[in-house]
Enzyme design. Structure first.
Site, mmCIF file in Angstrom:
data_model
loop_
_atom_site.group_PDB
_atom_site.id
_atom_site.type_symbol
_atom_site.label_atom_id
_atom_site.label_comp_id
_atom_site.label_asym_id
_atom_site.label_seq_id
_atom_site.Cartn_x
_atom_site.Cartn_y
_atom_site.Cartn_z
ATOM 1 N N HIS A 127 0.890 -1.209 -0.014
ATOM 2 C CA HIS A 127 0.007 -0.004 -0.145
ATOM 3 C C HIS A 127 0.883 1.074 -0.021
ATOM 4 O O HIS A 127 0.999 1.954 1.052
ATOM 5 C CB HIS A 127 -1.012 0.059 1.205
ATOM 6 C CG HIS A 127 -1.964 -1.009 1.086
ATOM 7 N ND1 HIS A 127 -2.160 -2.420 1.562
ATOM 8 C CD2 HIS A 127 -3.302 -0.951 0.568
ATOM 9 C CE1 HIS A 127 -2.880 -2.997 1.123
ATOM 10 N NE2 HIS A 127 -3.763 -1.955 1.016
ATOM 11 N N TRP A 138 -4.781 5.548 -0.835
ATOM 12 C CA TRP A 138 -5.825 6.047 -1.172
ATOM 13 C C TRP A 138 -6.406 7.407 -1.873
ATOM 14 O O TRP A 138 -7.329 7.558 -1.807
ATOM 15 C CB TRP A 138 -6.873 5.620 0.102
ATOM 16 C CG TRP A 138 -6.866 4.359 0.592
ATOM 17 C CD1 TRP A 138 -7.841 3.438 0.125
ATOM 18 C CD2 TRP A 138 -5.986 3.470 1.425
ATOM 19 N NE1 TRP A 138 -7.585 2.105 0.899
ATOM 20 C CE2 TRP A 138 -6.502 2.093 1.530
ATOM 21 C CE3 TRP A 138 -4.779 3.999 1.911
ATOM 22 C CZ2 TRP A 138 -5.845 1.186 2.078
ATOM 23 C CZ3 TRP A 138 -4.140 2.964 2.863
ATOM 24 C CH2 TRP A 138 -4.737 1.867 2.902
ATOM 25 N N GLU A 190 -5.909 -5.026 -6.430
ATOM 26 C CA GLU A 190 -7.429 -4.469 -6.485
ATOM 27 C C GLU A 190 -7.448 -3.355 -7.588
ATOM 28 O O GLU A 190 -8.437 -2.365 -7.216
ATOM 29 C CB GLU A 190 -7.931 -3.938 -5.048
ATOM 30 C CG GLU A 190 -7.903 -5.268 -4.174
ATOM 31 C CD GLU A 190 -8.356 -4.770 -2.719
ATOM 32 O OE1 GLU A 190 -8.944 -3.551 -2.624
ATOM 33 O OE2 GLU A 190 -8.281 -5.676 -1.661
ATOM 34 N N TYR A 262 -14.356 -9.657 -0.113
ATOM 35 C CA TYR A 262 -14.905 -9.624 1.130
ATOM 36 C C TYR A 262 -16.227 -9.732 1.405
ATOM 37 O O TYR A 262 -17.024 -9.200 0.536
ATOM 38 C CB TYR A 262 -14.306 -8.009 1.909
ATOM 39 C CG TYR A 262 -13.010 -8.255 2.228
ATOM 40 C CD1 TYR A 262 -12.462 -8.464 3.193
ATOM 41 C CD2 TYR A 262 -11.963 -7.613 1.335
ATOM 42 C CE1 TYR A 262 -11.062 -8.679 3.539
ATOM 43 C CE2 TYR A 262 -10.754 -7.885 1.654
ATOM 44 C CZ TYR A 262 -10.270 -7.954 2.523
ATOM 45 O OH TYR A 262 -8.771 -8.161 2.721
ATOM 46 N N GLU A 298 -6.937 -12.121 -0.845
ATOM 47 C CA GLU A 298 -7.374 -11.403 0.095
ATOM 48 C C GLU A 298 -8.789 -11.926 0.355
ATOM 49 O O GLU A 298 -9.617 -11.691 -0.574
ATOM 50 C CB GLU A 298 -7.522 -10.052 0.209
ATOM 51 C CG GLU A 298 -6.181 -9.189 0.411
ATOM 52 C CD GLU A 298 -6.180 -7.759 0.702
ATOM 53 O OE1 GLU A 298 -7.290 -7.136 1.009
ATOM 54 O OE2 GLU A 298 -5.374 -7.167 -0.124
ATOM 55 N N TRP A 329 -7.684 -11.125 6.193
ATOM 56 C CA TRP A 329 -7.080 -10.006 6.172
ATOM 57 C C TRP A 329 -6.571 -9.722 7.823
ATOM 58 O O TRP A 329 -7.037 -10.753 8.569
ATOM 59 C CB TRP A 329 -7.778 -8.652 5.854
ATOM 60 C CG TRP A 329 -6.815 -7.419 5.757
ATOM 61 C CD1 TRP A 329 -7.072 -6.329 6.270
ATOM 62 C CD2 TRP A 329 -5.673 -7.417 4.822
ATOM 63 N NE1 TRP A 329 -5.822 -5.400 5.636
ATOM 64 C CE2 TRP A 329 -5.335 -6.156 4.864
ATOM 65 C CE3 TRP A 329 -5.063 -8.420 3.838
ATOM 66 C CZ2 TRP A 329 -3.948 -5.574 4.048
ATOM 67 C CZ3 TRP A 329 -4.183 -7.736 3.035
ATOM 68 C CH2 TRP A 329 -3.529 -6.581 3.184
ATOM 69 N N ARG A 330 -6.261 -8.743 8.044
ATOM 70 C CA ARG A 330 -5.241 -8.476 9.601
ATOM 71 C C ARG A 330 -6.188 -8.588 10.800
ATOM 72 O O ARG A 330 -7.383 -8.243 10.622
ATOM 73 C CB ARG A 330 -4.518 -7.214 9.620
ATOM 74 C CG ARG A 330 -5.231 -5.848 9.465
ATOM 75 C CD ARG A 330 -4.214 -4.967 8.829
ATOM 76 N NE ARG A 330 -4.863 -3.642 9.028
ATOM 77 C CZ ARG A 330 -4.564 -2.800 9.937
ATOM 78 N NH1 ARG A 330 -3.775 -3.243 11.021
ATOM 79 N NH2 ARG A 330 -4.922 -1.701 10.294
HETATM 80 C C1 BMA Z 1 -7.019 -2.083 5.034
HETATM 81 C C2 BMA Z 1 -7.171 -1.645 6.324
HETATM 82 C C3 BMA Z 1 -6.362 -0.632 6.865
HETATM 83 C C4 BMA Z 1 -4.733 -0.946 6.632
HETATM 84 C C5 BMA Z 1 -4.689 -1.472 5.040
HETATM 85 C C6 BMA Z 1 -3.174 -1.986 4.873
HETATM 86 O O1 BMA Z 1 -7.495 -3.023 4.386
HETATM 87 O O2 BMA Z 1 -6.790 -2.774 7.181
HETATM 88 O O3 BMA Z 1 -6.709 -0.432 8.213
HETATM 89 O O4 BMA Z 1 -3.941 0.264 6.842
HETATM 90 O O5 BMA Z 1 -5.607 -2.520 4.594
HETATM 91 O O6 BMA Z 1 -2.740 -2.828 5.464
#
Ligand code: BMA
Length: 374
Positions: A127, A138, A190, A262, A298, A329-330
């Site tokens: 990113h 973004w 994406e 998602y 993802e 994802w995280r």
């Molecule tokens: C996005 C979110 C954000 C994050 C970004 C990069 O989907 O999880 O909070 O900064 O991914 O990991």
């Protein structure tokens, strides 16, 4: 010779020659290290057997913890690490010591060693900031960003320096014997959506493909990075093969193909299963035609509000498909409810253990047994 036999022989000869001539079975980087080449072969072979589970930032933090050695929400729940570990390079380009989600790059280097030592798979997304405006990934206020970083563009020199920082980090990923650690690199993801500066409405098809080719050529040919497999991954809004391939950089630039999808909102389980399964069919088709490894790069359902989501929705969406891995994802430690894997005490914990125990899902112990690098 009967015409029909002659025809069959000629067909066999032609198809034999064309597959022999193409470099489709090799890595995008012809000079990739032996371990990187072997990883691609290992992923291909494993795809026939099951689907590896992946988790973004698995070792970096989770719900209620940050950076202690050996921790992982996935492991806390099912006593096994994921097979695939996602990390993000955002802000290494600047360069900064920590990524955009506050993970120190120094820690990522340690994680990479641990993961490689136990035979897990590392994938890194990027990113990266907007090189024209200085905003984030973004920042979509300009549709001139991609053009500005390509050769001849006003930001090309600056972008080369950014790629130098990426190259230096990737080249620093070494095991204790000095062997380069292979990484699935997944930049410019994406891109069929328009929320990143490299997205659909922010650049032309030629510019997007140019960005990919410039990046791959620069890293591999000018900076001697040879531990990468390259992953092309769209967003989930894919209607057909032509749309998926519209901005495909070419077989010589890509090793894996995927998309991100998602589940949003309540009650969308059926739609998730149907949509993911439909796009996976398109992906498998493209993968077979182009000899690439398919993956669900993802996915997830934020905060997993459905306690049976893993075996009731996530698995049914992919179980009939041959894909290499599916990465959720995280588990953000500082953004409430922004998590995609369960943690001890979460309502989907039991179902996740069942998901882990399915014969078709691979976690770290399975990945170790698969010997992906040998
Ligand atoms: C996005 C979110 C954000 C994050 C970004 C990069 O989907 O999880 O909070 O900064 O991914 O990991």
């Amino acid at each position: 010779m009967k015409p029909i036999i002659f025809f069959v022989l000629v067909t066999i000869l032609i198809s034999g020659c064309s597959s022999g001539q193409s470099k489709k079975s090799g890595t995008a980087d012809p000079l990739a290290t032996a371990e990187t080449k072997q990883l691609l072969a290992g992923l291909k072979a494993a795809t026939e057997k099951g689907i590896m589970f992946g988790h973004q930032d698995d070792l970096a933090y989770g719900i209620g913890w940050v950076y202690p050695d050996g921790e992982s929400d996935v492991k806390r729940v099912c006593s096994d690490y994921p097979a695939v570990y996602g990390m993000d390079l955002g802000h290494i380009e600047l360069p900064e010591p920590d990524n955009l989600d506050s993970v120190p790059f120094e820690d990522m280097r340690v994680f990479a060693r641990e993961i490689y030592a136990r035979g897990g798979v590392i994938t890194m997304s990027w990113h990266g900031d907007n090189p024209l405006t200085g905003g984030s990934a973004w920042d979509i206020t300009s549709d001139k960003v991609v053009a500005s970083v390509l050769p001849g563009g006003e930001n090309n020199e600056k972008y080369r320096k950014w790629l130098d920082n990426i190259a230096a980090f990737l080249n620093s990923l070494k095991d204790e014997t000095g062997t380069a650690i292979p990484v699935i690199f997944r930049p410019y993801h994406e891109h069929t959506g328009s929320w990143f500066w490299w997205g659909q409405k922010l650049c032309t098809t030629d510019e997007y493909i140019g960005l990919w080719r410039f990046t791959v050529d620069y890293l591999c040919k000018e900076k001697d990075v040879h531990n990468l497999l390259f992953a092309y991954s769209s967003s989930g809004d894919i209607a057909n093969k032509a749309q998926y391939l519209e901005r495909y950089p070419g077989d010589d630039y890509i090793d894996l193909i995927g998309f991100d999808y998602y589940q949003m909102g309540d009650g969308g389980n059926r739609a998730f299963i149907d949509d993911v399964s439909r796009v996976l069919t398109i992906l498998e088709d493209v993968a077979a035609e182009h000899n690439k490894v398919p993956a669900l790069t993802e996915a997830g359902y934020e905060s997993i509000p459905d306690p049976a989501w893993w075996t009731g929705t996530f698995w049914p969406a992919m179980k009939d498909h041959k894909i290499s891995y599916a990465l959720v994802w995280r588990n953000a430690h500082n953004k409430p409810n922004h998590f995609y894997a369960p943690y001890p005490g979460h309502a989907s914990e039991k179902d996740f253990i069942e998901f882990h125990n399915l014969p078709g899902t691979f976690f770290q112990k399975d990945a170790t047994a698969l010997e992906l690098y040998r």
